[in-house]
Design a protein around this motif. Structure first.
Motif, PDB file in Angstrom:
ATOM      1  N   GLU A  58       0.817  -1.160  -0.046  1.00 27.58           N
ATOM      2  CA  GLU A  58      -0.018  -0.111   0.005  1.00 27.58           C
ATOM      3  C   GLU A  58       1.050   1.395   0.015  1.00 27.58           C
ATOM      4  O   GLU A  58       0.523   2.440  -0.759  1.00 27.58           O
ATOM      5  CB  GLU A  58      -1.042   0.094   1.231  1.00 27.58           C
ATOM      6  CG  GLU A  58      -2.148  -1.116   0.979  1.00 27.58           C
ATOM      7  CD  GLU A  58      -2.768  -1.431   2.265  1.00 27.58           C
ATOM      8  OE1 GLU A  58      -2.648  -0.876   3.418  1.00 27.58           O
ATOM      9  OE2 GLU A  58      -4.150  -1.833   2.083  1.00 27.58           O
ATOM     10  N   TYR A  84      -2.895  -8.751  -1.733  1.00 30.06           N
ATOM     11  CA  TYR A  84      -4.251  -9.151  -1.396  1.00 30.06           C
ATOM     12  C   TYR A  84      -4.569 -10.621  -1.596  1.00 30.06           C
ATOM     13  O   TYR A  84      -5.309 -11.144  -0.737  1.00 30.06           O
ATOM     14  CB  TYR A  84      -5.366  -8.045  -2.002  1.00 30.06           C
ATOM     15  CG  TYR A  84      -5.367  -6.761  -1.180  1.00 30.06           C
ATOM     16  CD1 TYR A  84      -5.078  -6.464   0.007  1.00 30.06           C
ATOM     17  CD2 TYR A  84      -5.465  -5.499  -2.049  1.00 30.06           C
ATOM     18  CE1 TYR A  84      -5.234  -5.143   0.474  1.00 30.06           C
ATOM     19  CE2 TYR A  84      -5.513  -4.385  -1.583  1.00 30.06           C
ATOM     20  CZ  TYR A  84      -5.481  -4.051  -0.293  1.00 30.06           C
ATOM     21  OH  TYR A  84      -5.506  -2.690  -0.040  1.00 30.06           O
ATOM     22  N   ASP A  89      -7.924 -11.717   0.710  1.00 31.50           N
ATOM     23  CA  ASP A  89      -8.726 -10.691   0.574  1.00 31.50           C
ATOM     24  C   ASP A  89      -8.949 -10.572  -1.021  1.00 31.50           C
ATOM     25  O   ASP A  89      -8.745  -9.743  -1.527  1.00 31.50           O
ATOM     26  CB  ASP A  89      -8.190  -9.184   1.134  1.00 31.50           C
ATOM     27  CG  ASP A  89      -9.225  -8.291   1.347  1.00 31.50           C
ATOM     28  OD1 ASP A  89     -10.316  -8.550   0.602  1.00 31.50           O
ATOM     29  OD2 ASP A  89      -8.926  -7.277   1.800  1.00 31.50           O
ATOM     30  N   GLU A  91     -11.827  -9.743  -2.557  1.00 31.13           N
ATOM     31  CA  GLU A  91     -12.844  -8.745  -3.031  1.00 31.13           C
ATOM     32  C   GLU A  91     -11.888  -7.687  -3.591  1.00 31.13           C
ATOM     33  O   GLU A  91     -12.158  -7.055  -4.548  1.00 31.13           O
ATOM     34  CB  GLU A  91     -13.980  -8.365  -2.080  1.00 31.13           C
ATOM     35  CG  GLU A  91     -14.948  -9.140  -1.875  1.00 31.13           C
ATOM     36  CD  GLU A  91     -15.994  -8.673  -0.943  1.00 31.13           C
ATOM     37  OE1 GLU A  91     -16.205  -7.451  -0.842  1.00 31.13           O
ATOM     38  OE2 GLU A  91     -16.596  -9.564  -0.248  1.00 31.13           O
ATOM     39  N   LYS A  92     -10.855  -7.291  -2.775  1.00 34.75           N
ATOM     40  CA  LYS A  92      -9.861  -6.070  -3.013  1.00 34.75           C
ATOM     41  C   LYS A  92      -9.261  -6.582  -4.221  1.00 34.75           C
ATOM     42  O   LYS A  92      -8.927  -5.733  -5.195  1.00 34.75           O
ATOM     43  CB  LYS A  92      -8.947  -5.736  -1.841  1.00 34.75           C
ATOM     44  CG  LYS A  92      -9.845  -4.903  -0.653  1.00 34.75           C
ATOM     45  CD  LYS A  92      -8.921  -4.715   0.395  1.00 34.75           C
ATOM     46  CE  LYS A  92      -9.741  -3.852   1.440  1.00 34.75           C
ATOM     47  NZ  LYS A  92      -8.637  -3.688   2.581  1.00 34.75           N
ATOM     48  N   GLU A  95     -11.347  -6.124  -7.445  1.00 33.86           N
ATOM     49  CA  GLU A  95     -11.437  -4.640  -7.677  1.00 33.86           C
ATOM     50  C   GLU A  95     -10.193  -4.186  -8.341  1.00 33.86           C
ATOM     51  O   GLU A  95     -10.397  -3.446  -9.375  1.00 33.86           O
ATOM     52  CB  GLU A  95     -11.737  -3.788  -6.555  1.00 33.86           C
ATOM     53  CG  GLU A  95     -11.971  -2.428  -6.865  1.00 33.86           C
ATOM     54  CD  GLU A  95     -12.861  -2.030  -7.821  1.00 33.86           C
ATOM     55  OE1 GLU A  95     -12.937  -0.824  -8.546  1.00 33.86           O
ATOM     56  OE2 GLU A  95     -14.133  -2.928  -8.033  1.00 33.86           O
TER      57      GLU A  95
END
Length: 117
Positions: A58, A84, A89, A91-92, A95
């Motif tokens: 990040e 991710y 994770d 969903e991230k 996206e």
């Protein structure tokens, strides 16, 4: 740090990467803050420390966006998506991959496109 990483000397690689990261922060050089964070994230991800890997991925993306450097931004997004995913994770991950597909088309980056798909 990268040489130590490639030789699988992860403790020494982290020491060098953190020194580079601290120096880049001291100089407020957004590009090198991002690049050193990428190296730190690579070590953490390689050693299955995905929580810290997410944190530094990040930081990588945030600083490369501030430096406004393409294609580094796209590949920082790919690093973050991979991190991710490793951290489960999904969903991230999905996206970011959707955004990367659009970016790959925009910049005609076939390698990025095939990696994301």
């Amino acid at each position: 740090g990268r040489v130590k990483f490639e030789k699988e000397d992860y403790p020494e690689s982290l020491v060098a990467m953190f020194k580079a990261h601290d120096l880049a922060k001291e100089l407020d050089d957004k590009f090198w803050i991002g690049m050193s964070a990428r190296g730190i994230a690579d070590v953490y991800n390689n050693r299955y420390n995905t929580g810290d890997g997410v944190h530094y991925s990040e930081i990588e993306l945030e600083n490369l966006r501030l430096a406004d450097r393409q294609p580094y931004i796209n590949y920082a997004m790919l690093d973050l998506a991979n991190t991710y995913c490793n951290n489960r994770d999904y969903e991230k991950t999905y996206e970011i991959c959707r955004q990367l597909t659009d970016s790959a088309n925009k910049y005609s980056d076939t390698y990025l496109y095939t990696t994301v798909r």
